[in-house]
Scaffold this motif. Structure first.
Motif, PDB file in Angstrom:
ATOM      1  N   ASP A  96       0.854  -1.178   0.000  1.00  0.00           N
ATOM      2  CA  ASP A  96       0.000   0.000   0.000  1.00  0.00           C
ATOM      3  C   ASP A  96       0.892   1.231   0.000  1.00  0.00           C
ATOM      4  O   ASP A  96       1.984   1.232   0.565  1.00  0.00           O
ATOM      5  CB  ASP A  96      -0.912   0.013   1.222  1.00  0.00           C
ATOM      6  CG  ASP A  96      -1.969  -1.084   1.148  1.00  0.00           C
ATOM      7  OD1 ASP A  96      -2.437  -1.383   0.037  1.00  0.00           O
ATOM      8  OD2 ASP A  96      -2.312  -1.643   2.197  1.00  0.00           O
ATOM      9  N   LEU A  97       0.408   2.280  -0.645  1.00  0.00           N
ATOM     10  CA  LEU A  97       1.168   3.513  -0.787  1.00  0.00           C
ATOM     11  C   LEU A  97       0.538   4.606   0.056  1.00  0.00           C
ATOM     12  O   LEU A  97      -0.689   4.728   0.120  1.00  0.00           O
ATOM     13  CB  LEU A  97       1.177   3.931  -2.266  1.00  0.00           C
ATOM     14  CG  LEU A  97       2.007   5.144  -2.645  1.00  0.00           C
ATOM     15  CD1 LEU A  97       3.504   4.865  -2.421  1.00  0.00           C
ATOM     16  CD2 LEU A  97       1.772   5.515  -4.104  1.00  0.00           C
ATOM     17  N   PHE A  98       1.385   5.402   0.702  1.00  0.00           N
ATOM     18  CA  PHE A  98       0.954   6.533   1.514  1.00  0.00           C
ATOM     19  C   PHE A  98       1.687   7.766   1.022  1.00  0.00           C
ATOM     20  O   PHE A  98       2.896   7.722   0.773  1.00  0.00           O
ATOM     21  CB  PHE A  98       1.267   6.286   2.999  1.00  0.00           C
ATOM     22  CG  PHE A  98       0.504   5.130   3.567  1.00  0.00           C
ATOM     23  CD1 PHE A  98      -0.678   5.348   4.252  1.00  0.00           C
ATOM     24  CD2 PHE A  98       0.946   3.831   3.384  1.00  0.00           C
ATOM     25  CE1 PHE A  98      -1.403   4.279   4.756  1.00  0.00           C
ATOM     26  CE2 PHE A  98       0.231   2.753   3.884  1.00  0.00           C
ATOM     27  CZ  PHE A  98      -0.952   2.980   4.571  1.00  0.00           C
ATOM     28  N   LEU A  99       0.965   8.859   0.846  1.00  0.00           N
ATOM     29  CA  LEU A  99       1.540  10.119   0.369  1.00  0.00           C
ATOM     30  C   LEU A  99       1.340  11.169   1.445  1.00  0.00           C
ATOM     31  O   LEU A  99       0.200  11.437   1.857  1.00  0.00           O
ATOM     32  CB  LEU A  99       0.879  10.549  -0.941  1.00  0.00           C
ATOM     33  CG  LEU A  99       0.966   9.521  -2.069  1.00  0.00           C
ATOM     34  CD1 LEU A  99       0.067   9.908  -3.232  1.00  0.00           C
ATOM     35  CD2 LEU A  99       2.404   9.351  -2.519  1.00  0.00           C
ATOM     36  N   ASP A 100       2.439  11.726   1.927  1.00  0.00           N
ATOM     37  CA  ASP A 100       2.390  12.711   3.008  1.00  0.00           C
ATOM     38  C   ASP A 100       1.592  12.197   4.197  1.00  0.00           C
ATOM     39  O   ASP A 100       0.812  12.921   4.811  1.00  0.00           O
ATOM     40  CB  ASP A 100       1.836  14.039   2.502  1.00  0.00           C
ATOM     41  CG  ASP A 100       2.740  14.677   1.459  1.00  0.00           C
ATOM     42  OD1 ASP A 100       3.978  14.507   1.571  1.00  0.00           O
ATOM     43  OD2 ASP A 100       2.229  15.320   0.537  1.00  0.00           O
ATOM     44  N   GLY A 101       1.755  10.901   4.505  1.00  0.00           N
ATOM     45  CA  GLY A 101       1.126  10.299   5.667  1.00  0.00           C
ATOM     46  C   GLY A 101      -0.289   9.791   5.458  1.00  0.00           C
ATOM     47  O   GLY A 101      -0.845   9.129   6.329  1.00  0.00           O
ATOM     48  N   LEU A 102      -0.896  10.080   4.324  1.00  0.00           N
ATOM     49  CA  LEU A 102      -2.271   9.655   4.047  1.00  0.00           C
ATOM     50  C   LEU A 102      -2.271   8.513   3.038  1.00  0.00           C
ATOM     51  O   LEU A 102      -1.469   8.492   2.104  1.00  0.00           O
ATOM     52  CB  LEU A 102      -3.085  10.817   3.480  1.00  0.00           C
ATOM     53  CG  LEU A 102      -3.186  12.046   4.379  1.00  0.00           C
ATOM     54  CD1 LEU A 102      -3.885  13.179   3.646  1.00  0.00           C
ATOM     55  CD2 LEU A 102      -3.913  11.707   5.668  1.00  0.00           C
ATOM     56  N   ALA A 103      -3.203   7.584   3.216  1.00  0.00           N
ATOM     57  CA  ALA A 103      -3.320   6.468   2.282  1.00  0.00           C
ATOM     58  C   ALA A 103      -3.649   7.006   0.893  1.00  0.00           C
ATOM     59  O   ALA A 103      -4.499   7.896   0.734  1.00  0.00           O
ATOM     60  CB  ALA A 103      -4.410   5.509   2.733  1.00  0.00           C
TER      61      ALA A 103
END
Length: 88
Positions: free
Chosen positions: A35-42
Protein backbone atom coordinates in the motif's frame (compact mmCIF):
# COMPACT_ATOMS: atom_id res chain seq x y z
CA UNK A 1 10.15 -9.87 -13.83
CA UNK A 2 8.92 -6.24 -13.85
CA UNK A 3 7.07 -5.06 -16.90
CA UNK A 4 9.08 -2.53 -18.88
CA UNK A 5 7.27 0.74 -19.21
CA UNK A 6 7.59 4.09 -20.81
CA UNK A 7 5.64 7.31 -20.44
CA UNK A 8 3.38 6.53 -23.40
CA UNK A 9 1.83 3.47 -21.74
CA UNK A 10 1.09 5.15 -18.41
CA UNK A 11 -2.33 6.63 -17.78
CA UNK A 12 -2.76 10.05 -16.17
CA UNK A 13 -3.30 8.65 -12.68
CA UNK A 14 -0.23 6.39 -12.90
CA UNK A 15 1.91 9.32 -14.08
CA UNK A 16 0.56 11.56 -11.29
CA UNK A 17 1.27 8.88 -8.68
CA UNK A 18 4.84 8.42 -9.95
CA UNK A 19 5.32 12.20 -9.82
CA UNK A 20 4.06 12.25 -6.22
CA UNK A 21 6.55 9.52 -5.25
CA UNK A 22 9.33 11.40 -7.06
CA UNK A 23 8.48 14.56 -5.08
CA UNK A 24 9.28 12.76 -1.81
CA UNK A 25 7.28 12.05 1.32
CA UNK A 26 5.86 8.77 -0.01
CA UNK A 27 5.84 5.56 2.00
CA UNK A 28 5.07 2.01 0.95
CA UNK A 29 4.24 -1.01 3.09
CA UNK A 30 6.51 -4.03 3.05
CA UNK A 31 4.17 -6.66 1.60
CA UNK A 32 3.45 -8.63 -1.55
CA UNK A 33 0.69 -6.12 -2.43
CA UNK A 34 2.18 -2.93 -0.98
CA UNK A 35 0.00 0.00 0.00
CA UNK A 36 1.17 3.51 -0.79
CA UNK A 37 0.95 6.53 1.51
CA UNK A 38 1.54 10.12 0.37
CA UNK A 39 2.39 12.71 3.01
CA UNK A 40 1.13 10.30 5.67
CA UNK A 41 -2.27 9.65 4.05
CA UNK A 42 -3.32 6.47 2.28
CA UNK A 43 -3.23 6.84 -1.50
CA UNK A 44 -6.82 7.07 -2.77
CA UNK A 45 -6.11 4.55 -5.55
CA UNK A 46 -4.35 1.52 -4.11
CA UNK A 47 -5.04 -0.44 -7.33
CA UNK A 48 -2.78 2.03 -9.17
CA UNK A 49 -0.14 1.75 -6.43
CA UNK A 50 -0.23 -2.05 -6.69
CA UNK A 51 0.10 -1.87 -10.49
CA UNK A 52 3.10 0.48 -10.27
CA UNK A 53 4.79 -1.80 -7.74
CA UNK A 54 4.11 -4.95 -9.80
CA UNK A 55 5.49 -3.22 -12.89
CA UNK A 56 8.65 -2.36 -10.98
CA UNK A 57 8.18 1.43 -11.19
CA UNK A 58 8.05 2.09 -7.44
CA UNK A 59 9.70 0.17 -4.62
CA UNK A 60 10.63 0.42 -0.98
CA UNK A 61 13.87 2.30 -0.34
CA UNK A 62 14.91 -0.60 1.91
CA UNK A 63 13.46 -3.88 3.12
CA UNK A 64 11.17 -3.56 6.10
CA UNK A 65 9.30 -5.90 8.40
CA UNK A 66 6.00 -7.24 6.99
CA UNK A 67 3.43 -4.44 7.08
CA UNK A 68 5.97 -1.78 8.06
CA UNK A 69 5.86 1.55 6.20
CA UNK A 70 9.18 2.47 4.62
CA UNK A 71 10.09 5.28 2.24
CA UNK A 72 8.92 4.71 -1.34
CA UNK A 73 11.18 5.54 -4.26
CA UNK A 74 11.05 5.44 -8.00
CA UNK A 75 13.04 2.61 -9.50
CA UNK A 76 15.29 3.15 -12.48
CA UNK A 77 12.35 2.07 -14.66
CA UNK A 78 10.07 4.53 -12.84
CA UNK A 79 12.52 7.39 -13.38
CA UNK A 80 12.83 6.42 -17.05
CA UNK A 81 9.04 6.38 -17.38
CA UNK A 82 8.95 9.97 -16.14
CA UNK A 83 12.26 10.93 -17.77
CA UNK A 84 13.65 11.84 -14.33
CA UNK A 85 17.45 12.06 -14.31
CA UNK A 86 19.23 9.35 -12.32
CA UNK A 87 21.05 10.75 -9.28
CA UNK A 88 24.81 10.26 -9.40
Amino acid sequence: MPHESNDSDLNHRERATLQAVAAGGAEITASCEPDLFLDGLACCDQATAHRLARRGLIAPAFEGKPGQRVPAVLTEAGRAALSVPVAA
